[in-house]
Design a protein around this motif. Structure first.
Motif, PDB file in Angstrom:
ATOM      1  N   GLY A   1       0.804  -1.221   0.000  1.00  0.00           N
ATOM      2  CA  GLY A   1       0.000   0.000   0.000  1.00  0.00           C
ATOM      3  C   GLY A   1       0.835   1.268   0.000  1.00  0.00           C
ATOM      4  N   VAL A   2       2.066   1.204   0.513  1.00  0.00           N
ATOM      5  CA  VAL A   2       2.947   2.375   0.482  1.00  0.00           C
ATOM      6  C   VAL A   2       3.241   2.784  -0.962  1.00  0.00           C
ATOM      7  CG1 VAL A   2       5.334   3.069   0.934  1.00  0.00           C
ATOM      8  CG2 VAL A   2       3.958   2.104   2.750  1.00  0.00           C
ATOM      9  N   LEU A   3       3.349   1.807  -1.853  1.00  0.00           N
ATOM     10  CA  LEU A   3       3.584   2.142  -3.257  1.00  0.00           C
ATOM     11  C   LEU A   3       2.414   2.944  -3.829  1.00  0.00           C
ATOM     12  CD1 LEU A   3       5.093  -1.217  -4.570  1.00  0.00           C
ATOM     13  CD2 LEU A   3       6.299   0.837  -3.810  1.00  0.00           C
ATOM     14  N   ALA A   4       1.196   2.586  -3.434  1.00  0.00           N
ATOM     15  CA  ALA A   4       0.040   3.368  -3.875  1.00  0.00           C
ATOM     16  C   ALA A   4       0.030   4.745  -3.211  1.00  0.00           C
ATOM     17  CB  ALA A   4      -1.249   2.616  -3.562  1.00  0.00           C
TER      18      ALA A   4
ATOM     19  N   ARG B   1      -4.757   4.850  -7.974  1.00  0.00           N
ATOM     20  CA  ARG B   1      -5.915   3.953  -7.953  1.00  0.00           C
ATOM     21  C   ARG B   1      -5.534   2.547  -8.396  1.00  0.00           C
ATOM     22  NH1 ARG B   1      -8.646   8.734  -9.829  1.00  0.00           N
ATOM     23  NH2 ARG B   1      -8.218   8.139 -11.998  1.00  0.00           N
ATOM     24  N   ALA B   2      -4.724   2.458  -9.443  1.00  0.00           N
ATOM     25  CA  ALA B   2      -4.335   1.129  -9.937  1.00  0.00           C
ATOM     26  C   ALA B   2      -3.512   0.380  -8.885  1.00  0.00           C
ATOM     27  CB  ALA B   2      -3.541   1.271 -11.238  1.00  0.00           C
ATOM     28  N   LEU B   3      -2.557   1.050  -8.265  1.00  0.00           N
ATOM     29  CA  LEU B   3      -1.741   0.382  -7.246  1.00  0.00           C
ATOM     30  C   LEU B   3      -2.554   0.071  -5.997  1.00  0.00           C
ATOM     31  CD1 LEU B   3       1.604   2.388  -7.579  1.00  0.00           C
ATOM     32  CD2 LEU B   3       1.157   0.038  -8.283  1.00  0.00           C
TER      33      LEU B   3
ATOM     34  N   LEU C   1      -5.889  -6.466  -3.581  1.00  0.00           N
ATOM     35  CA  LEU C   1      -6.035  -7.856  -4.021  1.00  0.00           C
ATOM     36  C   LEU C   1      -4.891  -8.720  -3.479  1.00  0.00           C
ATOM     37  CD1 LEU C   1      -7.188  -7.358  -7.728  1.00  0.00           C
ATOM     38  CD2 LEU C   1      -8.584  -7.953  -5.730  1.00  0.00           C
ATOM     39  N   GLY C   2      -3.675  -8.182  -3.469  1.00  0.00           N
ATOM     40  CA  GLY C   2      -2.558  -8.946  -2.917  1.00  0.00           C
ATOM     41  C   GLY C   2      -2.727  -9.241  -1.438  1.00  0.00           C
ATOM     42  N   ALA C   3      -3.159  -8.215  -0.667  1.00  0.00           N
ATOM     43  CA  ALA C   3      -3.392  -8.439   0.762  1.00  0.00           C
ATOM     44  C   ALA C   3      -4.536  -9.412   1.006  1.00  0.00           C
ATOM     45  CB  ALA C   3      -3.682  -7.103   1.445  1.00  0.00           C
ATOM     46  N   LEU C   4      -5.578  -9.342   0.166  1.00  0.00           N
ATOM     47  CA  LEU C   4      -6.687 -10.301   0.296  1.00  0.00           C
ATOM     48  C   LEU C   4      -6.204 -11.722   0.029  1.00  0.00           C
ATOM     49  CD1 LEU C   4      -9.739 -10.867   0.591  1.00  0.00           C
ATOM     50  CD2 LEU C   4      -9.946 -10.441  -1.877  1.00  0.00           C
TER      51      LEU C   4
END
Length: 340
Positions: free
Chosen positions: A163-166, A176-178, A184-187
């Motif tokens: 999430g830091v990248l976003a 928004r894309a990140l 999705l990755g965390a899910l």
């Protein structure tokens, strides 16, 4: 651009930094996420339906239901481990720091990981919940028994690290894309821990909330990040001035052979001619660039030139050779001598 010039730009802040204040939207998201966090903890402490669902998912044993994906998920869950993910993201942000000539991205990553370790670590040790593999009583919440799995560290770390990248994205579209990719990755990481039986479902839910709270609270720590960035930049300047030698001045490049020096301006030519004085007529003068300067003279066309007709012999004169214009001497007549 030299290296020193690049380092001098480290104090410059790019215009596309994330916001350094809490907006109204972030306030609402932070308050809602905090309410969800408290509700999950209260539900587990009260041994509510949430604990019952935890046991149902655990007794279902997903890793036995779909064993063919077990090997893949063993590697996929690494996306939530703090060590590998922190190194990968730090390498990317380090390259970005070098390109933008500021330390802000790395300092934001360090701040977020520090906040996650403090908040999630305190909750893990404070509530001491045991994991599914170490549960002792069916239907119990397994709290305060010396465990450290509530909230899920893999899930919270996946939310924060990716999430830091976003959060540091430079455009709204990239942000928004990140954000979608990080969510999705965390899910996926959270569901993988439930599949492997290392976490309860409530652990994963609390891990998502814990990681999201850290990301939403980052604007509060932006002034501290900027203060640390300015101090570290000033410290680096001091160390560079003290230990690194000053760059040597660049020597002018020598003129290449075969190329003349640049011609002086017309004003300089006039000054040089005045200083040298009047030259003799017809004699070459020397210009400012040390080249002989001949006065201009008229040129005639070949048709206007006077033809030159050679006269006489072209052979050089010689002492023993008589000229062709002199008369030849008569040859002596040889007669017989003697009597009649």
């Amino acid at each position: 651009m030299r290296t020193d010039d690049k380092l001098d730009q480290m104090e410059e802040h790019p215009p596309d930094r994330p916001p350094s204040r809490m907006t109204r939207t972030r306030w609402w998201l932070f308050g809602g996420t905090l309410a969800v966090y408290v509700a999950i903890v209260a539900g587990v402490l009260a041994t509510s339906w949430l604990v019952t669902f935890d046991w149902q998912a655990m007794l279902f044993r997903p890793y036995k239901q779909w064993p063919e994906i077990h090997a893949f998920l063993d590697y996929f869950v690494v996306l939530g481990q703090r060590g590998p993910t922190a190194v990968a993201v730090a390498a990317w942000l380090g390259w970005r720091c070098w390109r933008t000539k500021n330390l802000h991205p790395l300092l934001v990553l360090g701040t977020s990981l520090l906040l996650l370790n403090i908040t999630a670590g305190a909750a893990k040790l404070g509530m001491g919940r045991l994991g599914p593999h170490y549960a002792t009583t069916i239907g119990a919440n397994e709290m305060w028994l010396g465990g450290d799995i509530f909230p899920s560290g893999h899930t919270a770390n996946a939310v924060v690290t990716w999430g830091v990248l976003a959060y540091l994205a430079t455009t709204p579209l990239r942000r928004r894309a990140l954000s979608v990719i990080a969510a999705l990755g965390a899910l996926g990481v959270g569901m993988t821990t439930v599949y492997l039986g290392t976490h309860w479902v409530s652990d994963v839910l609390l891990g998502w909330a814990a990681g999201l709270l850290v990301l939403l609270a980052l604007p509060w720590f932006e002034p501290g990040v900027e203060w640390a960035e300015s101090r570290l930049t000033a410290l680096w300047r001091q160390l560079r001035t003290r230990w690194l030698p000053a760059p040597a001045p660049l020597a002018p490049a020598p003129a290449r052979s075969g190329l003349s020096a640049p011609r002086p301006a017309p004003e300089e030519e006039v000054l040089v001619r005045d200083a040298m004085g009047a030259a003799r007529p017809g004699s070459p003068t020397r210009a400012a660039d040390s080249r002989p300067h001949h006065p201009p003279r008229p040129h005639t066309v070949r048709s206007e030139r006077t033809p030159v007709t050679p006269t006489g012999s072209r052979r050089p004169p010689h002492a023993d050779r008589a000229p062709r214009t002199a008369p030849l001497a008569p040859a002596p007549v040889r007669g017989r001598t003697g009597g009649s």
